[in-house]
Write a protein that holds these residues in place. Structure first.
Motif, PDB file in Angstrom:
ATOM      1  N   PHE A 248       0.843  -1.210   0.000  1.00  0.00           N
ATOM      2  CA  PHE A 248       0.000   0.000   0.000  1.00  0.00           C
ATOM      3  C   PHE A 248       0.873   1.253   0.000  1.00  0.00           C
ATOM      4  O   PHE A 248       0.625   2.230   0.710  1.00  0.00           O
ATOM      5  N   SER A 249       1.883   1.219  -0.824  1.00  0.00           N
ATOM      6  CA  SER A 249       2.940   2.216  -0.905  1.00  0.00           C
ATOM      7  C   SER A 249       2.449   3.656  -1.068  1.00  0.00           C
ATOM      8  O   SER A 249       1.660   3.970  -1.974  1.00  0.00           O
ATOM      9  N   ALA A 250       2.956   4.537  -0.202  1.00  0.00           N
ATOM     10  CA  ALA A 250       2.644   5.964  -0.340  1.00  0.00           C
ATOM     11  C   ALA A 250       3.432   6.566  -1.503  1.00  0.00           C
ATOM     12  O   ALA A 250       2.967   7.501  -2.160  1.00  0.00           O
ATOM     13  N   VAL A 251       4.632   6.032  -1.748  1.00  0.00           N
ATOM     14  CA  VAL A 251       5.446   6.545  -2.863  1.00  0.00           C
ATOM     15  C   VAL A 251       4.731   6.236  -4.188  1.00  0.00           C
ATOM     16  O   VAL A 251       4.605   7.098  -5.065  1.00  0.00           O
ATOM     17  N   ARG A 252       4.235   5.008  -4.285  1.00  0.00           N
ATOM     18  CA  ARG A 252       3.505   4.638  -5.515  1.00  0.00           C
ATOM     19  C   ARG A 252       2.243   5.491  -5.666  1.00  0.00           C
ATOM     20  O   ARG A 252       1.898   5.919  -6.780  1.00  0.00           O
ATOM     21  N   ALA A 253       1.584   5.771  -4.544  1.00  0.00           N
ATOM     22  CA  ALA A 253       0.371   6.601  -4.617  1.00  0.00           C
ATOM     23  C   ALA A 253       0.717   7.976  -5.198  1.00  0.00           C
ATOM     24  O   ALA A 253      -0.049   8.519  -6.003  1.00  0.00           O
ATOM     25  N   SER A 254       1.872   8.534  -4.825  1.00  0.00           N
ATOM     26  CA  SER A 254       2.285   9.828  -5.393  1.00  0.00           C
ATOM     27  C   SER A 254       2.511   9.692  -6.900  1.00  0.00           C
ATOM     28  O   SER A 254       2.184  10.601  -7.668  1.00  0.00           O
ATOM     29  N   MET A 255       3.077   8.556  -7.313  1.00  0.00           N
ATOM     30  CA  MET A 255       3.300   8.346  -8.755  1.00  0.00           C
ATOM     31  C   MET A 255       1.950   8.219  -9.474  1.00  0.00           C
ATOM     32  O   MET A 255       1.760   8.778 -10.560  1.00  0.00           O
ATOM     33  N   GLN A 256       1.008   7.511  -8.846  1.00  0.00           N
ATOM     34  CA  GLN A 256      -0.318   7.362  -9.459  1.00  0.00           C
ATOM     35  C   GLN A 256      -0.972   8.725  -9.669  1.00  0.00           C
ATOM     36  O   GLN A 256      -1.603   8.980 -10.683  1.00  0.00           O
ATOM     37  N   ARG A 257      -0.786   9.605  -8.674  1.00  0.00           N
ATOM     38  CA  ARG A 257      -1.429  10.926  -8.767  1.00  0.00           C
ATOM     39  C   ARG A 257      -0.766  11.813  -9.815  1.00  0.00           C
ATOM     40  O   ARG A 257      -1.419  12.633 -10.429  1.00  0.00           O
ATOM     41  N   ASN A 258       0.529  11.637 -10.018  1.00  0.00           N
ATOM     42  CA  ASN A 258       1.274  12.651 -10.781  1.00  0.00           C
ATOM     43  C   ASN A 258       1.848  12.213 -12.118  1.00  0.00           C
ATOM     44  O   ASN A 258       2.341  13.042 -12.866  1.00  0.00           O
ATOM     45  N   ILE A 259       1.822  10.923 -12.419  1.00  0.00           N
ATOM     46  CA  ILE A 259       2.380  10.489 -13.708  1.00  0.00           C
ATOM     47  C   ILE A 259       1.221  10.149 -14.646  1.00  0.00           C
ATOM     48  O   ILE A 259       0.388   9.295 -14.308  1.00  0.00           O
ATOM     49  N   ASN A 260       1.217  10.819 -15.791  1.00  0.00           N
ATOM     50  CA  ASN A 260       0.166  10.526 -16.771  1.00  0.00           C
ATOM     51  C   ASN A 260       0.286   9.077 -17.209  1.00  0.00           C
ATOM     52  O   ASN A 260       1.382   8.575 -17.422  1.00  0.00           O
ATOM     53  N   ASN A 261      -0.825   8.421 -17.354  1.00  0.00           N
ATOM     54  CA  ASN A 261      -0.871   7.039 -17.832  1.00  0.00           C
ATOM     55  C   ASN A 261      -0.136   6.042 -16.942  1.00  0.00           C
ATOM     56  O   ASN A 261       0.300   4.998 -17.417  1.00  0.00           O
ATOM     57  N   PHE A 262       0.046   6.391 -15.686  1.00  0.00           N
ATOM     58  CA  PHE A 262       0.643   5.405 -14.767  1.00  0.00           C
ATOM     59  C   PHE A 262      -0.347   4.240 -14.668  1.00  0.00           C
ATOM     60  O   PHE A 262      -1.537   4.433 -14.417  1.00  0.00           O
ATOM     61  N   GLN A 263       0.161   3.035 -14.894  1.00  0.00           N
ATOM     62  CA  GLN A 263      -0.758   1.888 -14.872  1.00  0.00           C
ATOM     63  C   GLN A 263      -0.787   1.267 -13.484  1.00  0.00           C
ATOM     64  O   GLN A 263       0.272   1.028 -12.887  1.00  0.00           O
ATOM     65  N   TYR A 264      -1.987   1.022 -13.032  1.00  0.00           N
ATOM     66  CA  TYR A 264      -2.120   0.451 -11.693  1.00  0.00           C
ATOM     67  C   TYR A 264      -3.316  -0.488 -11.669  1.00  0.00           C
ATOM     68  O   TYR A 264      -4.396  -0.158 -12.139  1.00  0.00           O
ATOM     69  N   GLU A 265      -3.077  -1.663 -11.129  1.00  0.00           N
ATOM     70  CA  GLU A 265      -4.170  -2.639 -11.046  1.00  0.00           C
ATOM     71  C   GLU A 265      -4.041  -3.392  -9.736  1.00  0.00           C
ATOM     72  O   GLU A 265      -2.961  -3.910  -9.425  1.00  0.00           O
ATOM     73  N   GLU A 266      -5.101  -3.396  -8.946  1.00  0.00           N
ATOM     74  CA  GLU A 266      -5.058  -4.219  -7.732  1.00  0.00           C
ATOM     75  C   GLU A 266      -6.224  -5.188  -7.783  1.00  0.00           C
ATOM     76  O   GLU A 266      -7.333  -4.810  -8.128  1.00  0.00           O
TER      77      GLU A 266
END
Ligand SMILES: Cc1cc2nc3c(=O)[nH]c(=O)nc-3n(C[C@H](O)[C@H](O)[C@H](O)COP(=O)(O)OP(=O)(O)OC[C@H]3O[C@@H](n4cnc5c(N)ncnc54)[C@H](O)[C@@H]3O)c2cc1C
Length: 447
Positions: free
Chosen positions: A173-191
């Motif tokens: 449940f990474s906070a660093v990844r959450a920042s990437m999800q918010r700020n990188i266009n087209n960041f792919q994320y699937e849970e």
């Protein structure tokens, strides 16, 4: 000046990565939201023990801490299957009896990797610091000071730390990844969550401190749609984990009263009940965890931010490989140019993380359902026969995943090919047999 890395999360991978970066001479600040696990403050942690195998051990060896880390680990040579009647069937993991997986305490392993990191004077570990956000372009990490002494204050202290790069090793449940999800266009994320949760229970040691069931095995109570497993601990106890549906007519949701719990265990795990004196308290008091697979891409942002371990690729625990894979991430050799290094790391690990995610889900079905069947045991025997007869040519999938460092994706491909060849050979043999029989019958009817 050596580059400065800010690492978020001193779990299993965070501690080990800090040691690797420290050895390379980098300046490392490692921030962890929890208190120091060595002070006995491990709260809300996940499984008490884990299975470590070749990939994880190799990563510990490379930094010189395998022997001390594995000192109290318990080798498990195979699966001990408990059927409903209480009958036991043992199936070795490999044709070579020396090949085993090892049950190791999470807390002691976590302490070992943190201590390995702290041997380098250029590595500093800061507990009670929770990352809330990362400024990706600047590699600045926002941290909230936590802990008993700070909680009483109305507003927690916020600090900002800058590195040349921030590495998110802060788990599923990474906070660093959450920042990437918010700020990188087209960041792919699937849970994706399984419909099953898990609960840990205990088989305590016998009165003389010994293990009440076979010590050198991973115990499985396969029950088709669900299962319980048990791994040994050095103090003579076993940590059992029940993997069961959250919802449904018979599930965690419907099993609440003492009678419900007792009835379920009496019906499903009768041989274990008598070994679990604290079953009712454990069942009611221990949390029910969820099981998540996380896939994300990319795992890096320029030369500023990178994800490693569960933060990049959490998998369900049924192949016993999540931590092994996270440790394997730390071993990847990379060039000095940081952006190229991050890109290369992502490129070589992503395919393998995805393959492991699929293998782990597949192994849940194998463990809870197939391990109980005669066909499964016959296939394992055939696997071992072929492995012995064709050394280096035929390697069962479990062997490749657990006892080699063949990349996960390659292992999965090779296993599919082996299965196809085996299937074709068996069909050919059957056809030849039938033809031979037909010829014999035809000849005898002519005479
Ligand atoms: C029930 C179960 C059984 C398992 N069994 C096995 C097994 O047998 N073998 C195996 O190889 N793997 C197993 N795993 C998987 C294994 O636990 C993980 O893959 C492994 O812990 C990943 O390590 P990590 O360091 O990436 O993440 P973690 O171990 O989760 O560490 C993350 C760290 O980051 C910290 N953190 C989180 N958020 C923040 C924040 N915002 N700021 C600061 N710090 C933060 C956390 O407190 C933690 O210390 C199992 C998992 C489960 C759930």
């Amino acid at each position: 000046m050596p580059a400065k890395f800010v690492l978020v999360g001193s779990g299993l991978a965070g501690g080990l990565l800090a040691a690797y970066l420290g050895r390379r001479g980098y300046d490392v600040d490692l921030y962890e939201r929890r208190a120091d696990p060595r002070e006995g403050n491990m709260v809300g942690g996940r499984s008490i023990n884990l299975a470590i195998s070749t990939r994880g051990i190799h990563a510990l060896e490379q930094i010189g801490i395998a022997d001390e880390s594995l000192r109290h680990a318990i080798p498990m040579r195979g699966r001990m299957i408990h059927d409903r009647s209480g009958a036991l069937h043992f199936a070795a993991y490999d044709v070579d009896p020396r090949k085993c997986i090892n049950s190791i305490g999470r807390a002691s392993l976590n302490a070992a990797v943190i201590e390995a990191a702290q041997r380098y004077p250029n590595v500093r570990v800061h507990f009670n610091h929770k990352c809330t956000d990362v400024d990706l372009a600047e590699a600045v990490c926002h941290l909230e000071k936590t802990g008993a002494d700070v909680e009483a204050t109305p507003a927690p202290e916020i600090i900002k730390v800058r590195g040349d790069a921030v590495i998110g090793v802060d788990g599923a449940f990474s906070a660093v990844r959450a920042s990437m999800q918010r700020n990188i266009n087209n960041f792919q994320y699937e849970e994706s969550y399984l419909a099953h949760g898990y609960k840990e229970l205990t088989i305590p040691p016998a009165t003389d401190g010994s293990w009440r069931i076979e010590k050198n095995a991973l115990h499985i109570w396969p029950r088709k749609s669900f299962m319980m497993i048990a791994l040994p601990n050095p103090d003579g106890s076993f940590t059992c984990t029940l993997f069961w549906e959250f919802e449904g007519p018979r599930s965690f949701a419907t099993t609440k009263t003492d009678d419900d719990i007792r009835r379920f265990f009496d019906e499903e795990f009768p041989d274990a009940v008598s070994l679990m004196p604290a079953l009712l308290e454990d069942f009611k008091n221990n949390p029910t965890g969820s099981l998540v697979t996380i896939r994300s891409a990319p795992w890096y942002y320029r030369d500023k931010v990178c994800l490693l371990g569960d933060a990049a690729h959490a998998v369900v625990p049924f192949y016993g490989q999540g931590m092994n894979a996270a440790f394997e991430d730390c071993v990847v050799k990379f060039p000095h140019n940081r952006e190229r290094a991050f890109a290369k790391y992502f490129e070589c690990r992503k395919e393998n993380a995805d393959a492991l995610a699929d293998l782990a889900i597949g192994n849940f079905i194998e463990m809870r359902d197939k391990t109980a069947s005669r066909t499964f045991r016959a296939k394992k025997k055939l696997d071992h026969l072929l492995e012995a007869a064709l050394p280096g040519m035929y390697l069962p999938l479990y062997t490749m995943v657990t006892f080699t460092r063949i990349p996960y994706a390659q292992a999965a491909r090779r296993a599919r090919l082996q299965d196809r060849i085996l299937y074709t050979a068996l069909v050919t043999l059957v056809v030849i047999g039938i033809l031979a029989l037909a010829v014999l019958i035809a000849r005898s009817s002519r005479q």
